[in-house]
Design an enzyme around this catalytic site. Structure first.
Site, PDB file in Angstrom:
ATOM      1  N   TYR A   1       0.833  -1.210   0.000  1.00 14.37           N
ATOM      2  CA  TYR A   1       0.000   0.000   0.000  1.00 14.37           C
ATOM      3  C   TYR A   1       0.862   1.253   0.000  1.00 14.37           C
ATOM      4  CZ  TYR A   1      -4.083   2.774   1.581  1.00 14.37           C
ATOM      5  OH  TYR A   1      -5.126   3.660   1.700  1.00 14.37           O
TER       6      TYR A   1
ATOM      7  N   TYR B   1      -6.593   4.618  -6.369  1.00 13.10           N
ATOM      8  CA  TYR B   1      -6.616   4.585  -4.910  1.00 13.10           C
ATOM      9  C   TYR B   1      -7.975   4.093  -4.451  1.00 13.10           C
ATOM     10  CZ  TYR B   1      -5.947   6.475  -0.140  1.00 13.10           C
ATOM     11  OH  TYR B   1      -5.821   6.654   1.214  1.00 13.10           O
TER      12      TYR B   1
END
Ligand SMILES: [Zn+2]
Lengths: 389, 151
Positions: free
Chosen positions: A292, A343
């Site tokens: 991430y 995202y």
């Protein structure tokens, strides 16, 4: 001895996502995005919507299971779960919670999902401080420390100082994501390659983060379907097994005013040994990693804390294309990740992990057997997964 | 630096957020301290552990008997960042600015966030010595920091 582990007992059998949009540009509501991703994931799994009996999400997702089940006509909900924590720290945790529910017998076909429409609900990267701030915010916001970038740049700066790491390492992480996105038509940054010169010339957001060290903000939705490994044998796709899942936090992480005793950390130091221990493998067994990227600095620390290299080796490890497909030793974020695909608070990284292990990635790692997915870095709680085929 | 009345213009423009004590009273003593130009952090009366921000009990021995310790006001830069992209409307004309994370060696190395006074483009190093500077507003006082000259 009773085996309390979830290891290999649960399989990810379906993945689905909407088209990804720039923040605020989705033509439909967030709830509609969630419905679309969930239906696609269930169809991909070869299941009927009526088979779904559980939902798991994170980051206070606004699309609650009761409303989803009503809209989708799901006969009964047997498990509904929200993983605490903002941002993407619970991305892997939601998948792990879904798996735990399946192993515990609460539910049989659980959907883990995330949906975001920031035009509808406002953006994450802005400061939301009012005229008066209280509690933890009172110790930071009056000094102009309000956004996620500002919270995490401070930790990154300290980590780079402690281990003599330069901007090169952050650039290497950003360039890998953008390079991989150029092969992925789903990616927002598809057709928009990033050169090293453009990285260097991009404006500072907050030192040491250039613009390209920061994730995008996007609209869209992504979902995965999990079921028992036994049930998965009847379903169409090559099974992707959950080898291990972990979630949590280290000692006094995120106490107020940046007083975490261990400050310059991605917060994976306690999780990574548990994760690899559950899976019974070592970092050397990992073929590809989805880590991430809220900001590149968190990826840097995550790589170290998952044991791929030491902190003192980290700059060399993250540069010279070592994180890039196909030549690098550890290709990361092979869809473009949060930086360059979209995202979706990282859930798109789980989908990409599944693609790698099905052999379907647009940056397919040859003979990939094991994929790490790491969620959160530098937040609390964080979470992670090991997937295998 | 509880002595010396050190007034100055505020580092951030008006319209930037200002602190207020928490409604539950947890940090009332801290903000009352800054108002009187005293830098207070919690110290456990049972085991001597320092803590900041405030908590209701000691994180080490869980005693609820927590006192307040007056710090010297001297600290060291633990980390810093120069902000170029404003995320608050009041700070649009203020960038760049410098945020520092200060550790207090005479209070168990607890840390506080503040701004480093002076040129935002000045050279800062982790480990630089600083001292507190009080920034008085109408009803609240912020803790700011300046480099100690001739370190
Ligand atoms: Zn104590």
């Amino acid at each position: 001895m009773t085996d309390y582990s979830i290891k290999d007992k649960v399989t990810i059998v379906g993945i689905g996502e909407t088209r990804y949009y720039k923040a605020g540009q989705a033509p439909v509501s967030e709830f509609q995005l969630a419905l679309e991703a969930i239906q696609k994931a269930v169809a991909d799994a070869g299941l009927r919507i009526e088979d779904v009996d559980g939902f798991a999400s994170y980051s206070d997702d606004r699309n609650d299971p009761t409303r989803l089940a009503g809209a989708l006509g799901i006969p009964q909900i047997q498990f509904s779960n929200m993983h605490w924590g903002g941002g993407g720290g619970g991305m892997a945790g939601a998948v792990g919670n879904a798996a735990a529910a399946i192993v515990a017998g609460y539910a049989k076909h659980v959907v883990a999902f995330r949906a975001l429409a920031q035009g509808q609900f406002g953006r994450f990267g802005q400061g939301h401080a009012g005229a008066r701030v209280r509690g933890a915010q009172a110790y930071t916001a009056p000094y102009g420390l309000m956004s996620p970038a500002q919270m995490f740049a401070m930790r990154t700066q300290r980590f780079m100082y402690e281990h003599n790491i330069s901007q090169e390492a952050l650039a290497g992480i950003a360039l890998a994501s953008y390079k991989h996105a150029q092969r992925n038509p789903r990616a927002i940054m598809y057709g928009r390659p990033l050169t090293r010169e453009a990285y260097d010339n991009s404006r500072w957001i907050v030192e040491p983060f250039h613009l390209f060290d920061c994730c995008q903000e996007n609209d869209g939705s992504a979902a995965v379907v999990l079921t028992t490994t036994e049930r998965a044998r009847d379903l169409p796709h090559k099974p992707v097994y959950l080898m291990a899942a972990a979630q949590g936090s280290g000692y006094r992480q995120w106490v107020t005013a940046h007083n975490d005793p261990d400050y310059a950390t991605s917060n994976f130091k306690t999780l990574a040994p548990r994760l690899f221990g559950m899976a019974g493998i070592t970092p050397q067994d990992v073929d590809v990693a989805q880590i991430y990227e809220n900001f590149t600095g968190g990826v840097l620390m995550s790589i170290v804390e998952h044991g791929f290299c030491t902190a003192d080796e980290a700059e060399a490890f993250c540069t010279r294309g070592n994180l890039e497909w196909p030549e690098g030793n550890l290709p990361i974020n092979t869809s473009g990740g949060n930086l360059a695909e979209a995202y979706m608070h990282g859930l798109e990284l789980v989908l990409e992990g599944v693609r790698q292990l099905r052999g379907d990635s647009t940056c397919q790692v040859k003979d990939a057997r094991v994929c790490l997915v790491a969620a959160g870095p530098m937040v609390s709680p964080v979470s992670n997964l090991l997937l295998r085929n | 630096m509880s002595h010396g009345f050190d007034t100055m213009a505020s580092y951030m423009p008006s319209g930037a957020p200002l602190p207020a004590p928490a409604p539950d009273g947890l940090d009332a003593a801290f903000w009352e301290g800054t108002r009187n130009h005293r830098l207070l952090v919690q110290r456990c009366k049972a085991c001597g552990t320092f803590q900041f921000g405030p908590e209701w009990i000691c994180h080490r021995c869980r005693s609820p008997q927590i006192g307040w310790h007056e710090c010297s006001g001297r600290g060291k830069v633990y980390a810093f960042e120069r902000v170029w992209h404003p995320v608050h409307s009041a700070l649009r004309e203020r960038v760049p600015y410098l945020i520092v994370l200060i550790e207090l060696p005479d209070a168990g190395n607890v840390r506080m966030i503040g701004n480093l006074l002076g040129d935002p483009q000045q050279n800062v190093q982790i480990g630089d010595e600083v001292e507190v500077a009080w920034e008085d507003h109408e009803d609240v006082t912020l803790t700011q920091w300046r480099l100690v000259a001739g370190k």
